[in-house]
Design a protein around this motif. Structure first.
Motif, PDB file in Angstrom:
ATOM      1  N   GLY A 235      65.028  92.964  32.888  1.00 53.22           N
ATOM      2  CA  GLY A 235      66.390  92.614  32.444  1.00 53.22           C
ATOM      3  C   GLY A 235      67.291  93.842  32.390  1.00 53.22           C
ATOM      4  O   GLY A 235      66.945  94.907  32.929  1.00 53.22           O
ATOM      5  N   GLY A 236      68.447  93.695  31.742  1.00 56.22           N
ATOM      6  CA  GLY A 236      69.428  94.779  31.694  1.00 56.22           C
ATOM      7  C   GLY A 236      68.835  96.061  31.136  1.00 56.22           C
ATOM      8  O   GLY A 236      68.707  97.072  31.841  1.00 56.22           O
ATOM      9  N   LEU A 237      68.448  96.058  29.872  1.00 53.65           N
ATOM     10  CA  LEU A 237      67.879  97.256  29.257  1.00 53.65           C
ATOM     11  C   LEU A 237      66.526  97.611  29.858  1.00 53.65           C
ATOM     12  O   LEU A 237      66.245  98.764  30.178  1.00 53.65           O
ATOM     13  N   GLY A 238      65.685  96.566  29.990  1.00 51.52           N
ATOM     14  CA  GLY A 238      64.287  96.796  30.364  1.00 51.52           C
ATOM     15  C   GLY A 238      64.121  97.408  31.745  1.00 51.52           C
ATOM     16  O   GLY A 238      63.197  98.201  31.977  1.00 51.52           O
ATOM     17  N   VAL A 256      57.523  90.123  31.081  1.00 52.45           N
ATOM     18  CA  VAL A 256      58.575  89.330  31.735  1.00 52.45           C
ATOM     19  C   VAL A 256      58.211  87.849  31.600  1.00 52.45           C
ATOM     20  O   VAL A 256      57.179  87.507  31.008  1.00 52.45           O
ATOM     21  N   SER A 257      59.049  86.973  32.203  1.00 55.35           N
ATOM     22  CA  SER A 257      58.780  85.543  32.003  1.00 55.35           C
ATOM     23  C   SER A 257      58.633  84.741  33.298  1.00 55.35           C
ATOM     24  O   SER A 257      58.672  83.513  33.257  1.00 55.35           O
ATOM     25  N   SER A 258      58.476  85.417  34.441  1.00 54.97           N
ATOM     26  CA  SER A 258      58.258  84.659  35.682  1.00 54.97           C
ATOM     27  C   SER A 258      57.573  85.542  36.725  1.00 54.97           C
ATOM     28  O   SER A 258      57.651  86.778  36.638  1.00 54.97           O
ATOM     29  N   ASP A 275      53.108  88.344  32.298  1.00 55.67           N
ATOM     30  CA  ASP A 275      54.037  87.208  32.401  1.00 55.67           C
ATOM     31  C   ASP A 275      53.850  86.377  31.129  1.00 55.67           C
ATOM     32  O   ASP A 275      52.874  85.647  30.994  1.00 55.67           O
ATOM     33  N   ARG A 276      54.787  86.507  30.187  1.00 59.88           N
ATOM     34  CA  ARG A 276      54.618  85.876  28.865  1.00 59.88           C
ATOM     35  C   ARG A 276      54.624  84.360  28.959  1.00 59.88           C
ATOM     36  O   ARG A 276      54.001  83.678  28.143  1.00 59.88           O
ATOM     37  N   ASN A 277      55.282  83.819  29.963  1.00 61.80           N
ATOM     38  CA  ASN A 277      55.286  82.366  30.151  1.00 61.80           C
ATOM     39  C   ASN A 277      53.947  81.893  30.670  1.00 61.80           C
ATOM     40  O   ASN A 277      53.343  80.966  30.132  1.00 61.80           O
ATOM     41  N   HIS A 365      71.143 102.577  18.700  1.00 57.48           N
ATOM     42  CA  HIS A 365      72.346 101.863  19.119  1.00 57.48           C
ATOM     43  C   HIS A 365      73.019 102.715  20.181  1.00 57.48           C
ATOM     44  O   HIS A 365      73.020 103.958  20.072  1.00 57.48           O
ATOM     45  N   PHE A 366      73.524 102.122  21.210  1.00 63.13           N
ATOM     46  CA  PHE A 366      74.118 102.783  22.380  1.00 63.13           C
ATOM     47  C   PHE A 366      73.642 104.229  22.534  1.00 63.13           C
ATOM     48  O   PHE A 366      72.440 104.507  22.576  1.00 63.13           O
ATOM     49  N   ALA A 367      74.553 105.195  22.635  1.00 65.08           N
ATOM     50  CA  ALA A 367      74.194 106.580  22.945  1.00 65.08           C
ATOM     51  C   ALA A 367      75.404 107.451  22.671  1.00 65.08           C
ATOM     52  O   ALA A 367      76.535 106.976  22.770  1.00 65.08           O
ATOM     53  N   LEU A 408      69.257  83.584  33.560  1.00 68.78           N
ATOM     54  CA  LEU A 408      69.049  83.167  34.945  1.00 68.78           C
ATOM     55  C   LEU A 408      69.146  84.363  35.896  1.00 68.78           C
ATOM     56  O   LEU A 408      68.998  84.214  37.107  1.00 68.78           O
ATOM     57  N   HIS A 409      69.453  85.534  35.349  1.00 73.66           N
ATOM     58  CA  HIS A 409      69.742  86.708  36.176  1.00 73.66           C
ATOM     59  C   HIS A 409      68.535  87.643  36.229  1.00 73.66           C
ATOM     60  O   HIS A 409      67.566  87.476  35.496  1.00 73.66           O
ATOM     61  N   GLN A 410      68.637  88.653  37.093  1.00 72.24           N
ATOM     62  CA  GLN A 410      67.685  89.770  37.094  1.00 72.24           C
ATOM     63  C   GLN A 410      68.501  91.035  36.886  1.00 72.24           C
ATOM     64  O   GLN A 410      69.632  91.124  37.368  1.00 72.24           O
TER      65      GLN A 410
HETATM   66  N1  LIG Z   1      72.522  98.174  20.503  1.00 72.05           N
HETATM   67  C1  LIG Z   1      72.898  98.423  21.726  1.00 72.05           C
HETATM   68  O1  LIG Z   1      73.508  99.456  21.986  1.00 72.05           O
HETATM   69  C2  LIG Z   1      72.591  97.456  22.813  1.00 72.05           C
HETATM   70  C3  LIG Z   1      72.845  97.819  24.143  1.00 72.05           C
HETATM   71  C4  LIG Z   1      72.524  96.923  25.162  1.00 72.05           C
HETATM   72  C5  LIG Z   1      72.032  95.675  24.836  1.00 72.05           C
HETATM   73  N2  LIG Z   1      71.847  95.349  23.537  1.00 72.05           N
HETATM   74  C6  LIG Z   1      71.313  94.021  23.191  1.00 72.05           C
HETATM   75  O2  LIG Z   1      69.991  93.961  23.706  1.00 72.05           O
HETATM   76  C7  LIG Z   1      69.669  92.623  24.080  1.00 72.05           C
HETATM   77  C8  LIG Z   1      69.162  92.616  25.516  1.00 72.05           C
HETATM   78  O3  LIG Z   1      70.186  93.091  26.383  1.00 72.05           O
HETATM   79  P1  LIG Z   1      69.947  93.116  27.953  1.00 72.05           P
HETATM   80  O4  LIG Z   1      71.177  93.635  28.590  1.00 72.05           O
HETATM   81  O5  LIG Z   1      68.650  93.770  28.266  1.00 72.05           O
HETATM   82  O6  LIG Z   1      69.843  91.548  28.217  1.00 72.05           O
HETATM   83  P2  LIG Z   1      69.142  90.770  29.422  1.00 72.05           P
HETATM   84  O7  LIG Z   1      69.574  91.344  30.728  1.00 72.05           O
HETATM   85  O8  LIG Z   1      69.377  89.340  29.136  1.00 72.05           O
HETATM   86  O9  LIG Z   1      67.599  91.096  29.299  1.00 72.05           O
HETATM   87  C9  LIG Z   1      66.863  90.762  28.136  1.00 72.05           C
HETATM   88  C10 LIG Z   1      65.506  90.228  28.517  1.00 72.05           C
HETATM   89  O10 LIG Z   1      64.752  90.098  27.328  1.00 72.05           O
HETATM   90  C11 LIG Z   1      63.812  89.057  27.510  1.00 72.05           C
HETATM   91  N3  LIG Z   1      63.876  88.138  26.381  1.00 72.05           N
HETATM   92  C12 LIG Z   1      64.947  87.426  25.958  1.00 72.05           C
HETATM   93  N4  LIG Z   1      64.609  86.648  24.920  1.00 72.05           N
HETATM   94  C13 LIG Z   1      63.293  86.888  24.690  1.00 72.05           C
HETATM   95  C14 LIG Z   1      62.346  86.381  23.756  1.00 72.05           C
HETATM   96  N5  LIG Z   1      62.708  85.466  22.850  1.00 72.05           N
HETATM   97  N6  LIG Z   1      61.080  86.842  23.814  1.00 72.05           N
HETATM   98  C15 LIG Z   1      60.708  87.760  24.734  1.00 72.05           C
HETATM   99  N7  LIG Z   1      61.561  88.264  25.650  1.00 72.05           N
HETATM  100  C16 LIG Z   1      62.832  87.839  25.622  1.00 72.05           C
HETATM  101  C17 LIG Z   1      64.180  88.309  28.790  1.00 72.05           C
HETATM  102  O11 LIG Z   1      63.270  88.717  29.807  1.00 72.05           O
HETATM  103  P3  LIG Z   1      62.047  87.771  30.290  1.00 72.05           P
HETATM  104  O12 LIG Z   1      62.586  86.380  30.221  1.00 72.05           O
HETATM  105  O13 LIG Z   1      61.753  88.226  31.668  1.00 72.05           O
HETATM  106  O14 LIG Z   1      60.937  88.031  29.339  1.00 72.05           O
HETATM  107  C18 LIG Z   1      65.548  88.847  29.129  1.00 72.05           C
HETATM  108  O15 LIG Z   1      65.774  88.900  30.508  1.00 72.05           O
HETATM  109  C19 LIG Z   1      70.936  91.818  23.846  1.00 72.05           C
HETATM  110  O16 LIG Z   1      70.853  91.186  22.592  1.00 72.05           O
HETATM  111  C20 LIG Z   1      72.035  92.856  23.844  1.00 72.05           C
HETATM  112  O17 LIG Z   1      73.170  92.471  23.109  1.00 72.05           O
HETATM  113  C21 LIG Z   1      72.093  96.209  22.523  1.00 72.05           C
END
Ligand SMILES: NC(=O)c1ccc[n+]([C@@H]2O[C@H](COP(=O)([O-])OP(=O)(O)OC[C@H]3O[C@@H](n4cnc5c(N)ncnc54)[C@H](OP(=O)(O)O)[C@@H]3O)[C@@H](O)[C@H]2O)c1
Length: 445
Positions: A235-238, A256-258, A275-277, A365-367, A408-410
């Motif tokens: 995902g975004g952060l990961g 991941v989930s798929s 793959d957690r799913n 939190h952020f940077a 739905l994204h990668q």
């Molecule tokens: N504090 C900060 O500075 C900061 C900065 C960036 C983002 N965030 C927060 O961090 C979160 C993730 O952001 P992102 O950009 O990485 O979002 P993202 O692109 O949606 O990726 C998050 C991934 O986490 C996994 N996930 C979601 N719900 C889950 C669950 N219940 N159990 C296990 N895995 C789960 C999903 O991957 P799979 O389905 O493949 O497992 C999903 O693709 C958001 O809440 C965002 O607001 C905070």
């Protein structure tokens, strides 16, 4: 706007040419509206649809203040914070704008009945305000999203600790999902030359966040050999955490989930992927009760990948659903570093596993500017790559946010603002060729 775009696309334009451009009175921007903040009242989070709340409006160009810059935005990206803003959760971001508006005469500009959202951009500086010396019209830039005032001493060791710290385009107005954005000049960083506008805009927020959370001494301070459990690893952060772990000689265990997402992690170079799913982990028996047997099953699976070792660092962000398991699988003396709570912020974990095993939970939190700069430098040097999977037009930003909301994204989802098509803005073709496979890894998945 055509004049601005022509100047950007002509390689011969000088700083003086850019400074001489007249600014338009208005620009197209992605907004949410204050009078719609209650539109999803009573609905489940999942059913709140960003396509209904996100608008494309013509808005006036804001006044430019001291230490600020107006930037022509060629491309931006969708972050999860735009999802939160568009579904008005956990609170409406208009409350942030109201509070910021009370700070000074100048910040009153931000308190408007619309919120121009977006916390990433790649583009070109159009104008700088008084006191800006490091940047000039015509500079090709990306912007990180830390907005600080720094009038208090508190933020001078680590600017994230400034009491007036805000996330631009989330807690401030005039964000990056627009044709023009207003930033503080200390948000600007050089655009990586080997990337297109949309590729350069994609890493910003998540790359910097993952860098602080995992690599920086302000976060987990990852070192060579560490076993790093990464939730949402594609995902975004990961997708950036996985790259930092690999590039830093650590051992990522990706969740991941798929199968498609598992393949992306393997393509990045990760060997341990869960793959957690497919493996069906159910950490909660019901809404109130967790199942320690499932934590144990998860921990056993991790040990299969690590030769019996436990996790040194958990890269946490799903929150309530996973936090109990994250605390459990961390090794004695290990670290759980968290920056979010996507599935709920009231976490529960068994504290015996924390205190008896001397584990630490670190909030991140952020940077700060330096961390964001270091993270962007790794992109510019081709050590870490953008994870852009798909690019939308400004008109389709609602759909882009919907895709992120529904998982739905990668990787990252891009948005073209002024850039008429993808692939523009590359200034170092030779370097691009060297990294082309990595740059394209998330495309067409
Ligand atoms: N504090 C900060 O500075 C900061 C900065 C960036 C983002 N965030 C927060 O961090 C979160 C993730 O952001 P992102 O950009 O990485 O979002 P993202 O692109 O949606 O990726 C998050 C991934 O986490 C996994 N996930 C979601 N719900 C889950 C669950 N219940 N159990 C296990 N895995 C789960 C999903 O991957 P799979 O389905 O493949 O497992 C999903 O693709 C958001 O809440 C965002 O607001 C905070």
């Amino acid at each position: 706007m055509k004049e601005i775009l022509d100047a950007i696309q002509s390689q011969d334009s000088t700083a003086a040419d850019f400074a001489a451009l007249s600014l338009p009175e208005s620009y197209r921007a992605i907004t949410v509206h204050k009078d719609e903040a209650e539109m999803f009242a009573g609905l489940e989070t999942r059913d709140k649809d960003p396509r209904k709340s996100i608008h494309l409006d013509d808005v006036p160009v804001p006044e430019l203040g001291p230490g600020e810059a107006l930037v022509a935005v060629m491309a931006s990206s969708v972050n999860y914070n735009s999802v939160w803003t568009s579904i008005f959760e956990p609170v409406s971001t208009f409350s942030f704008l109201e509070r910021y508006g009370k700070l000074s005469e100048l910040t009153k500009r931000h308190d408007l009945p619309y919120h121009v959202i977006g916390s990433d951009l790649a583009g070109v500086v159009l104008r700088t305000g008084p006191g800006v010396n490091a940047w000039n019209p015509g500079d090709e830039v990306v912007a990180h999203c830390l907005s600080v005032e720094l009038e208090s001493s508190d933020g001078h060791n680590d600017t994230m600790l400034d009491p007036e710290q805000r996330i631009w385009g989330f807690e401030t107005n005039f964000g990056g999902l627009a044709e023009i954005a207003l930033v503080k000049s200390n948000q600007l960083m050089p655009k990586p030359k080997h990337l297109s506008w949309e590729e350069a805009a994609a890493p910003g927020l998540v790359n910097s966040t993952a860098y602080r959370q995992l690599v920086s001494r302000n976060g987990a301070g990852m070192k060579q050999g560490d076993n790093v459990l990464i939730w949402g690893a594609s995902g975004g952060l990961g997708s950036y955490a996985t790259q930092f772990a690999l590039a830093g000689g650590a051992n990522p265990i990706c969740v991941v989930s798929s199968p498609e997402k598992a393949d992306i992690c393997r393509a990045m170079g990760a060997e341990a992927v869960i793959d957690r799913n497919a493996e069906g982990y159910k950490f909660w028996k019901d809404e109130r009760t967790q199942d320690p047997k499932e934590w144990k099953r998860f921990g056993k699976r991790i040990r299969e990948f690590t030769g019996g070792e436990d996790i040194d660092i958990v890269f946490e962000h799903p929150g309530r659903e996973t936090f109990g398991a994250s605390v459990y699988v961390t090794r004695k003396g290990g670290t759980i570093t968290t920056c979010a709570s996507t599935s709920g912020y009231m976490h529960e974990y068994d504290n015996r596993y924390l205190w008896m095993s001397l584990k630490r939970i670190i909030g991140s939190h952020f940077a700060n500017y330096r961390e964001a700069w270091e993270a962007n430098r790794l992109i510019a040097k081709g050590k870490i790559h953008p994870t852009l999977s798909k690019t939308y037009s400004l008109e389709d930003t609602g759909q882009a946010a919907y895709d992120v909301h529904r998982n739905l994204h990668q990787g990252k989802v891009g948005v073209l603002s002024l850039a008429p098509r993808e692939g523009l803005g590359v200034r170092d073709q030779e370097m691009r060729e060297q990294h082309i496979d990595a740059i394209n890894r998330f495309r067409n998945v």
